[in-house]
Design a protein around this motif. Structure first.
Motif, mmCIF file in Angstrom:
data_model
loop_
_atom_site.group_PDB
_atom_site.id
_atom_site.type_symbol
_atom_site.label_atom_id
_atom_site.label_comp_id
_atom_site.label_asym_id
_atom_site.label_seq_id
_atom_site.Cartn_x
_atom_site.Cartn_y
_atom_site.Cartn_z
ATOM 1 N N GLY A 92 0.586 -1.239 -0.070
ATOM 2 C CA GLY A 92 -0.548 -0.296 0.364
ATOM 3 C C GLY A 92 0.923 1.306 0.160
ATOM 4 N N THR A 93 2.058 1.132 0.061
ATOM 5 C CA THR A 93 2.752 2.662 0.203
ATOM 6 C C THR A 93 4.330 1.870 -0.491
ATOM 7 N N PRO A 94 4.338 2.494 -2.209
ATOM 8 C CA PRO A 94 5.114 1.635 -3.126
ATOM 9 C C PRO A 94 6.188 2.654 -3.225
ATOM 10 N N ALA A 95 6.199 3.783 -2.650
ATOM 11 C CA ALA A 95 7.047 4.454 -2.253
ATOM 12 C C ALA A 95 7.922 4.145 -1.453
ATOM 13 N N ARG A 96 7.934 3.486 -0.623
ATOM 14 C CA ARG A 96 8.636 3.244 -0.237
ATOM 15 C C ARG A 96 10.073 2.016 -0.484
ATOM 16 N N TRP A 97 9.733 1.429 -1.593
ATOM 17 C CA TRP A 97 9.925 0.499 -2.131
ATOM 18 C C TRP A 97 11.550 0.997 -1.878
ATOM 19 N N GLY A 98 11.196 2.970 -2.639
ATOM 20 C CA GLY A 98 12.278 3.662 -2.728
ATOM 21 C C GLY A 98 13.415 3.871 -2.194
ATOM 22 N N PRO A 100 16.452 4.825 0.674
ATOM 23 C CA PRO A 100 18.033 4.617 0.639
ATOM 24 C C PRO A 100 17.847 3.163 1.618
ATOM 25 N N VAL A 101 18.911 3.050 1.406
ATOM 26 C CA VAL A 101 18.749 1.489 2.425
ATOM 27 C C VAL A 101 20.211 0.807 2.790
ATOM 28 N N VAL A 102 21.083 0.876 1.579
ATOM 29 C CA VAL A 102 22.925 0.451 2.102
ATOM 30 C C VAL A 102 23.421 0.602 0.763
ATOM 31 N N HIS A 103 24.804 1.211 1.158
ATOM 32 C CA HIS A 103 25.379 0.941 -0.317
ATOM 33 C C HIS A 103 24.815 2.128 -0.759
ATOM 34 N N ASP A 104 24.049 2.109 -2.625
ATOM 35 C CA ASP A 104 23.969 2.619 -3.459
ATOM 36 C C ASP A 104 22.845 2.273 -3.865
ATOM 37 N N TRP A 105 21.885 1.197 -2.504
ATOM 38 C CA TRP A 105 20.400 0.319 -2.880
ATOM 39 C C TRP A 105 19.751 1.466 -2.136
ATOM 40 N N VAL A 107 15.122 -0.181 -1.139
ATOM 41 C CA VAL A 107 14.876 -1.381 -0.849
ATOM 42 C C VAL A 107 14.668 -2.145 -1.480
ATOM 43 N N GLN A 108 14.370 -2.313 -3.038
ATOM 44 C CA GLN A 108 14.063 -2.832 -3.694
ATOM 45 C C GLN A 108 15.191 -3.467 -4.381
ATOM 46 N N GLY A 109 16.630 -2.511 -4.641
ATOM 47 C CA GLY A 109 17.968 -2.578 -5.239
ATOM 48 C C GLY A 109 18.048 -3.917 -3.931
ATOM 49 N N THR A 110 18.551 -3.636 -2.193
ATOM 50 C CA THR A 110 19.291 -4.394 -1.508
ATOM 51 C C THR A 110 18.159 -5.909 -1.691
ATOM 52 N N VAL A 111 16.847 -5.409 -2.160
ATOM 53 C CA VAL A 111 16.168 -6.685 -2.347
ATOM 54 C C VAL A 111 16.617 -7.595 -3.924
ATOM 55 N N ALA A 112 17.728 -7.352 -4.243
ATOM 56 C CA ALA A 112 17.553 -7.646 -5.890
ATOM 57 C C ALA A 112 19.112 -8.026 -5.545
ATOM 58 N N HIS A 113 19.755 -7.208 -4.545
ATOM 59 C CA HIS A 113 21.075 -7.934 -4.443
ATOM 60 C C HIS A 113 21.282 -9.440 -3.771
ATOM 61 N N LEU A 114 19.985 -9.613 -2.706
ATOM 62 C CA LEU A 114 20.025 -10.559 -2.173
ATOM 63 C C LEU A 114 19.627 -11.790 -3.184
ATOM 64 N N ILE A 115 18.629 -11.392 -4.248
ATOM 65 C CA ILE A 115 18.447 -12.558 -5.103
ATOM 66 C C ILE A 115 19.566 -12.635 -5.839
ATOM 67 N N ALA A 116 20.511 -11.319 -6.289
ATOM 68 C CA ALA A 116 22.045 -12.648 -6.476
ATOM 69 C C ALA A 116 23.151 -13.406 -5.656
ATOM 70 N N ARG A 219 17.847 -6.282 8.758
ATOM 71 C CA ARG A 219 18.421 -5.283 9.353
ATOM 72 C C ARG A 219 18.439 -3.892 9.090
ATOM 73 N N ASP A 220 19.241 -3.993 7.059
ATOM 74 C CA ASP A 220 19.363 -2.507 6.870
ATOM 75 C C ASP A 220 18.187 -2.454 6.660
ATOM 76 N N ILE A 221 17.491 -2.512 6.215
ATOM 77 C CA ILE A 221 15.993 -2.159 5.513
ATOM 78 C C ILE A 221 15.279 -1.346 6.741
ATOM 79 N N GLY A 222 15.621 -2.811 7.435
ATOM 80 C CA GLY A 222 14.257 -2.311 9.220
ATOM 81 C C GLY A 222 14.526 -0.433 9.546
ATOM 82 N N ARG A 223 16.498 -0.537 9.372
ATOM 83 C CA ARG A 223 17.053 0.598 9.748
ATOM 84 C C ARG A 223 16.081 1.805 8.961
ATOM 85 N N ALA A 224 16.455 1.733 7.608
ATOM 86 C CA ALA A 224 15.939 2.479 6.887
ATOM 87 C C ALA A 224 14.427 2.951 6.434
#
Length: 328
Positions: A92-98, A100-105, A107-116, A219-224
């Motif tokens: 319900g809050t799609p903007a929050r996917w953007g 910033p979390v860690v490095h230059d990622w 939320v979406q980028g951090t999840v994508a990093h976990l895929i990789a 934890r990174d995402i939670g803190r962000a």
């Protein structure tokens, strides 16, 4: 209540460890869920049932029985359940996917990093890739750090061309695929060694590494997002700590003076790092979570709280070596 849920409840009533973990998960779900949100169009599951589904899935992962992950994969199952709970907060809050979390990622980028990051183990165990991100030309001869960074960049760039819910779905599919493999369900197939990310370790240890990284980035995402992510329960944290200590010991190299490392708390213990035949030169006491955050690159040697006695240089060498291992 289904028969499966009935068996879970009966097991939790008789198992103190699982009852404690279920209490932690209930608390986490209550904190993260907030008020129920309307289901998003195209969501993979009914959003009105996802909180209960997450809780039951996590309890199922923690119980004993043929459907449960083996002990080495249980920390990864719990970490996956925790990230699922956290991503539910974004419904319900799609903007929050953007955010910033860690490095230059974000939320979406951090999840994508976990895929990789999960991909090398998944492919080594025979799973097909879940992302269509094209592989670049770094080549197998490149150092693993170069290949790892390049693949993360490829997957993050590709996933940013898709809706965040599809990125989450791809991560979820791969993570649960790993948990459904025989290597996650039994000790014997997970005992075979394989080289991944510069380390030749049993497959079981690679599952623990996946748990470690998933928890760190959750934890990174939670803190962000301003949300508290619970630390792994002691029974899982013990495995993270034991593996971290073993890897630090292997990385210390020649010329190291022995250091007695004491890790505090229910997940702790005592280890002598360095040559066992020489007398201990220093003592170092760390908190279990702090040790993991140090190895995970979330605390520096200067920031970590510690007790210390003896040769300061020997103790500092252990801290610096632990911090140098971070790739997260």
């Amino acid at each position: 209540m289904s028969g499966d849920a009935e068996r879970i409840r009966a097991h939790v009533e008789d198992c103190a460890d699982c009852a404690e973990e279920l209490g932690r998960l209930r608390e986490a779900v209550h904190r993260l869920d907030g008020p129920p949100a309307a289901p998003a169009k195209g969501a993979r599951r009914g959003a009105d049932k996802v909180g209960r589904g997450r809780l039951m899935a996590a309890a199922r992962a923690a119980r004993t029985g043929h459907d449960a992950p083996a002990a080495h994969a249980a920390p990864y199952a719990a970490a996956v359940a925790s990230l699922e709970a956290l991503l539910r907060e974004l419904d319900g809050t799609p903007a929050r996917w953007g955010t910033p979390v860690v490095h230059d990622w974000d939320v979406q980028g951090t999840v994508a990093h976990l895929i990789a990051a999960d991909e090398p183990l998944a492919e080594r165990l025979g799973m097909l890739p879940v992302t269509r991100a094209e592989a670049g030309g770094t080549g197998d001869a490149a150092p693993w750090e170069v290949r790892w960074a390049a693949r993360t960049e490829e997957v993050v760039a590709y996933e940013h061309t898709r809706p965040p819910t599809e990125t989450a779905e791809a991560w979820w599919t791969q993570a649960h695929g790993l948990l459904d493999l025989p290597e996650a369900r039994a000790e014997e197939p997970a005992s075979l060694p394989t080289a991944l990310m510069g380390k030749r370790l049993p497959v079981a240890d690679h599952y623990v590494i996946r748990a470690f990284e998933t928890w760190i980035h959750t934890r990174d995402i939670g803190r962000a997002l301003g949300l508290t992510v619970p630390s792994p329960p002691p029974v899982h944290l013990q495995r993270l700590v034991a593996l971290a200590v073993r890897i630090v010991d292997l990385a210390l190299g020649d010329g190291t003076r022995p250091v007695l490392l004491g890790v505090e708390g229910a997940a702790g213990g005592d280890w002598v790092l360095g040559p066992a035949a020489e007398p201990v030169a220093a003592e170092l006491v760390l908190d279990a979570v702090d040790l993991c955050l140090l190895v995970g690159g979330r605390l520096t040697p200067q920031e970590v709280s510690r007790g210390q006695a003896g040769d300061a240089a020997a103790a500092q060498h252990v801290l610096a070596t632990a911090a140098s291992l971070a790739w997260l």
